[in-house]
Scaffold this motif. Sequence first.
Motif, PDB file in Angstrom:
ATOM      1  N   UNK A  40       0.815  -1.226   0.000  1.00 11.66           N
ATOM      2  CA  UNK A  40       0.000   0.000   0.000  1.00 11.66           C
ATOM      3  C   UNK A  40       0.848   1.275   0.000  1.00 11.66           C
ATOM      4  N   UNK A  41       2.129   1.136  -0.168  1.00 14.01           N
ATOM      5  CA  UNK A  41       2.962   2.340  -0.257  1.00 14.01           C
ATOM      6  C   UNK A  41       2.887   2.932  -1.660  1.00 14.01           C
ATOM      7  N   UNK A 101       6.083   7.567  -1.636  1.00 10.81           N
ATOM      8  CA  UNK A 101       6.745   6.998  -0.449  1.00 10.81           C
ATOM      9  C   UNK A 101       8.076   6.371  -0.828  1.00 10.81           C
ATOM     10  N   UNK A 145      10.814   8.921  -1.988  1.00  6.43           N
ATOM     11  CA  UNK A 145      11.367   9.740  -0.904  1.00  6.43           C
ATOM     12  C   UNK A 145      12.058   8.891   0.165  1.00  6.43           C
ATOM     13  N   UNK A 146      11.395   7.813   0.561  1.00  8.90           N
ATOM     14  CA  UNK A 146      11.885   7.098   1.739  1.00  8.90           C
ATOM     15  C   UNK A 146      12.805   5.929   1.428  1.00  8.90           C
ATOM     16  N   UNK A 155      15.548   7.849  -1.240  1.00 10.17           N
ATOM     17  CA  UNK A 155      16.108   9.128  -0.773  1.00 10.17           C
ATOM     18  C   UNK A 155      16.082  10.215  -1.834  1.00 10.17           C
ATOM     19  N   UNK A 206      14.490  13.115  -2.381  1.00  6.74           N
ATOM     20  CA  UNK A 206      13.580  13.984  -1.635  1.00  6.74           C
ATOM     21  C   UNK A 206      13.208  15.256  -2.393  1.00  6.74           C
ATOM     22  N   UNK A 219       5.941  15.907  -0.780  1.00 12.08           N
ATOM     23  CA  UNK A 219       4.599  15.509  -0.357  1.00 12.08           C
ATOM     24  C   UNK A 219       3.902  16.740   0.193  1.00 12.08           C
ATOM     25  N   UNK A 252      15.617  20.684  -7.109  1.00 16.23           N
ATOM     26  CA  UNK A 252      15.079  19.735  -6.131  1.00 16.23           C
ATOM     27  C   UNK A 252      16.027  19.496  -4.976  1.00 16.23           C
ATOM     28  N   UNK A 270      11.357  17.818   6.391  1.00 16.42           N
ATOM     29  CA  UNK A 270      10.963  16.449   6.047  1.00 16.42           C
ATOM     30  C   UNK A 270      11.954  15.783   5.096  1.00 16.42           C
ATOM     31  N   UNK A 271      12.841  16.553   4.516  1.00 17.14           N
ATOM     32  CA  UNK A 271      13.845  15.965   3.617  1.00 17.14           C
ATOM     33  C   UNK A 271      15.067  15.470   4.384  1.00 17.14           C
ATOM     34  N   UNK A 294      17.447  13.360   6.705  1.00 11.55           N
ATOM     35  CA  UNK A 294      17.543  11.928   7.024  1.00 11.55           C
ATOM     36  C   UNK A 294      18.294  11.770   8.330  1.00 11.55           C
ATOM     37  N   UNK A 313       4.417   4.933   8.744  1.00 10.13           N
ATOM     38  CA  UNK A 313       3.241   4.139   8.391  1.00 10.13           C
ATOM     39  C   UNK A 313       2.730   3.342   9.586  1.00 10.13           C
ATOM     40  N   UNK A 319       5.476  15.099  10.926  1.00  9.54           N
ATOM     41  CA  UNK A 319       4.955  16.145  10.039  1.00  9.54           C
ATOM     42  C   UNK A 319       3.495  15.838   9.810  1.00  9.54           C
TER      43      UNK A 319
END
Lengths: 159, 764
Positions: A24-25, A29, A32-33, A36, A38, A42, B24, B30-31, B33, B116, B271
Motif C-alpha cells: 500500500x505504499x 513513499x 522519498x523514503x 532518498x 527527496x 509531499x 530539487x 521532512x527531507x 535523514x 506508516x 509532520x
Amino acid sequence: MSPQRRAVSLVVNGQRHALEVVVHHTLLDVLRNDLDLTGTKECCAEGECGACTVWMDGVAVNSCLVLAVEADGRQITTIEGLSREGSLSPVQQAFLEEGAVQCGFCIPGMVMSAAYLLQNNPAPSEEEIREGLSGNLCRCAGYKRIIAAVQRAAEEGRR
Amino acid sequence: MESLRGSIRGGVVKRAEDPRFVAGQGNYVTDMRVEGALWAVFVRSTVAHGTIASIDTSAAREMPGVVGVFTADDIPGSMPAVVRSLGEAAPRPLLARDRVRHVGDPVAVVVAESEREAVDAAEAVWVDYEVLPAVASLDAALAEEAELLYPELGSNVVAEGGFGPDEDVLADAEVVVTAEMHNQRVAPVPLETSNALAIPRPDGGAEVWLGSQAIHYTRNTISRALGIDRELLHVRTPDMGGGFGAKINCYREQVVVVALALKLGRPVRWHEGRAEGMLSMSHGRDQRQYLELGARRDGTIVGMRWSVTQDAGAYPLDGAIMAELTARMASGAYRIPALEFRWRGVVTNTTPVDNYRGAGRPEAAAAIERMMDLLAAELDMDPAEVRRRNFVPPDEFPYVATTGERYDTGDYAAALALALETAGYEELRAEQAERRRRGDRRQLGIGISSYVEVTAPGGRKDWGRAEVTPDGVVIYSGALSHGQGHETVFAQIASDILGVPFERIRFVQGDTDYVVRGGGTMGSRSLQMAGSAVTRAAEAAFEKARRIYAHNKEAALDDVVRFDDGRIGIAGVPDSAMSILEIAALAADPANLPPGEEPGIVVDEIYEQAEATVPFGTHISVVEVDIETGEVEILRHVACDDCGRILNRMVVDGQVHGGVAQGVGQALFEHFRYDADGNPLTGNLTTYLLPTATTLPAFEVVHTETPTDQNPLGVKGIGEAGTIGSTPAVVNAVHDALRPFGVRHLDMPLTPARIWEALRAARA
C-alpha cells in the motif's frame, strides 16, 4: 501482522532499482523514503496540489496517487533526473531567469509539469500553459512568473 | 542613501537561493535523514466539543513497530499563554486532558519505528467522548445560555477593548452609510505543513529542527512549556515551504515531539498530513464587522464607528486580540476626525485563529474600502474622487491619526493617480457604460482600493552580524526568510557596503546557536529591522577595516577612502588599496591592530526602529461578471504599492504577486466552513479552493517610492501589502459590476452561487 510486500523493479532517472515494497505504499513513499530522492515533495497526498509530480513512462503523474506496485517495470523521471550532469534543463534555467521561485516547495512538481507540457506542446499559448499547470498549486508567487518562465523556456526551445 | 553606493541596489538581482530549489535540492525538515528516528502521529479529536471519558491505547500498543502511546497523563503541561492578559486562564494543554474543544484537538500521540506504523496504530487508539453542545459560530458562542468553552471564565468573550470619544462620532454627518460584513475564515495553507524533528543530546538538551518563522520565540516557548533551560535547546529552521503567519506561534505538537525525544532518548520526527493540517494549523481572519461611516454631502468624512467581533477559535492565540491590529488601521488612508472602535474576541469550537498574512490589517482595509465605495454610491460620486477628498495630504506627514497611529510618510493621491493611469481608468469607465447601455450579459466592474498598512507593528528590534574573513563575508540575520529572498537582498546590502562581490557573501539564519537573537519574519518587518541591523553591522565592519588599514599604512584615517571598485586605500593612491578581505587577513594578527581593537572583523548590531512604518498604495481590479451565472473573471489587476525605497525589484514584485494571489483567493474562493456541530466542511484541498494558474490574471505591478524616516535603508514592509490592497479592489469591482442590478453588499467569498442568488433576489 506484518504488511504484505512485493518485489518491484523501477527504473528511476535511468538507474534500475530492485526493491521490496509494502503493497500500500505509494510511488511517492518509495521515491522519498526508500530511494532518498527527496526533491519530489509531499503536500496534499490526494492529487490536488501537484507537488509530487514525476513522469512515469514519460507521462506526468501525481506520485501520491500511484501505488509503488503499479510502477513496477516503468521508467520514472524525477526532478533529480531532469538536470543532467549538474547542468539545469532549459525549464529549470527559465525558472531562475524569471525569478519564479519563492519558498521553493512547489517548484519541483511545477518544473516537472512544465517540462512535460513543453515536451508535448513546444509552443503553447498562455492559455495552454495555465491549463497545463492548473494541477500544480503555488501559494507564494501567484503564478505570473511561473507562466513567464514556461513561455521563456518555450521560446528558448524554438531557437 | 550614503551607504548603498553599488550599482545593484534597486535593480534586478537574481535570487541566490533559487538554483537549489529548481534542482530539487532544497533542504526542508521532512527531507532530512536521521538514522534511527522514530515517527510521531497524533490522535485527534473527532468531536468539536466534549469531555474525554476514557482513552484506550491497549490495542495500539500491541501494533507492529509501536514504541509507545502517550496521553496527557504521560506528557502533562500546557503551552505558555499567547494572550498575556488571560494569564493562566484558558490554558492550551499539550495533549487534551479532560476536554476537547475543536475537531483536530490533539488527544494522544503514537510513536513508532516508521511513519506508516504510527499512522496505523493511531487508528487503533479508542477515545470515548461525552459530547457537549458545540458552539461553532459567533452567534452560537454569544447566545444566552451558550455552552462555555472555559466555564471558569463565565463567558465565551475572552478579550475586549476599544477607544473613542464620549461624543457621538457621527453627530456632524449629513449622510451615514452602514454595513454589516463578515471577513470570512480562511486557511493559510503553506504548501509545507507543520513539522518537527527533535534529536536528544547527551547533555539532556535537544537539537530541534522545525518550520518556524521565529525560532527564538519558538525555543523560548518550548523551554517554558517543558521547563527546560533554553540554553539546552538548539533550534533550527532550514528551508521552509511557506508560513504566511501560521508558523509564528509554536505548535503544541512541536513541543510534544521535543518532550518525546527527551523521554525516549531517540530522535523523534513528525509532520502533519494535509487534511490533518487543515484542522491543526491555525486559521486566519473570521471577523464580523458592523460599520457606520458619516460624511458631508460633498464627500468629506466626519466620523466612523466600528464594532468588531473576532472569532478566536478554540484556544485564545493572537486571534483573540487580532482586532487590536484592525483598530490600528481603522482610519485607513483617510482623515477621520472622530472615530470609535469597539471589539471583542470570542472563543468557539473551531480551529484556533491566529496570524495570517496581514493579520488584522486586511480586515481593516476590506471594511473601510468597502465603506468608501458605499459612500461614493450613496453620494453618486466617483469612488476615486471620494477617496481623493479624504486622503491624508502629503504635507501633513508625519500624521497622527485619530487611532493614535503615526503615519510616517506618504503621498496617497500619487499612488492612486499612477494606478488609475496604468489601468486606463477613463477608458474602462467608458467601456463599462457601453456594456451597461447595451445590456451586456458580461458586465464590467472596476474596483478601487486605496490602502495603508502598518508594517513592523510590534517587536521593533532585531539583530544582525557582519563577519569579514579572508575567504569572504558572512552575514547573520535575526529574521527568517522562507521565500522572501533575504539570502539575496541582505547579501546585496553587504556587497554594496563592503565592496565584496555578491558571490563571496554567505548568509546565515534560522539557527539559535549562531544567531544570537532574532524576532523572525512576520508583520513585514524583516528588511526594516534585521536588514537595518545588517546594514549597521556592515557599516561598522567597514569602518573597522578602514581603521586597521590606516594603522598598517601609517596613514591618517581621514585620508583612507573607499575606491569605486570597493577597495580601501589612501586617497589618490589607488595602487596602495586593499580589499576588505585582504584587510581581514591583517586583522587576524593582533600585531597589526591599532591599540584597543579586537582581532578579526566581526560586528554585531541591534537595530531598534522607533515607530512602525506605513506603506500604502492603490489596487485597481477589473472584472467581468456573468449576470446569468454569477461567474467572475478578473480581467486585470493593477497594483501600485509604495513600500518606501526598493532594494530589489524582483523580490518586491514577487511579494506583491503572491500577496495579490492570496487576496484574490479570499475575495473569490476561499472560505473555511463548519457545520452547526463544529464539523469542518472544507478540510482538504478538494473542498477548500485555492487560486490556481487558471484563476488568476497576470498582475500589473507598478510602484511609487516614498522613503521612510524610520530606518537607514528608507524601506517599509512589502510582504503583506498585496494581500491587504487586493481583496477590497476585487470585492469593490464585483459590486461595481452588480450596481445597476440593485445588489448593495455581499460578503466574501464572492462565489458564483452567492452572486447568482443575489441577482435573483434583486430581480424578484
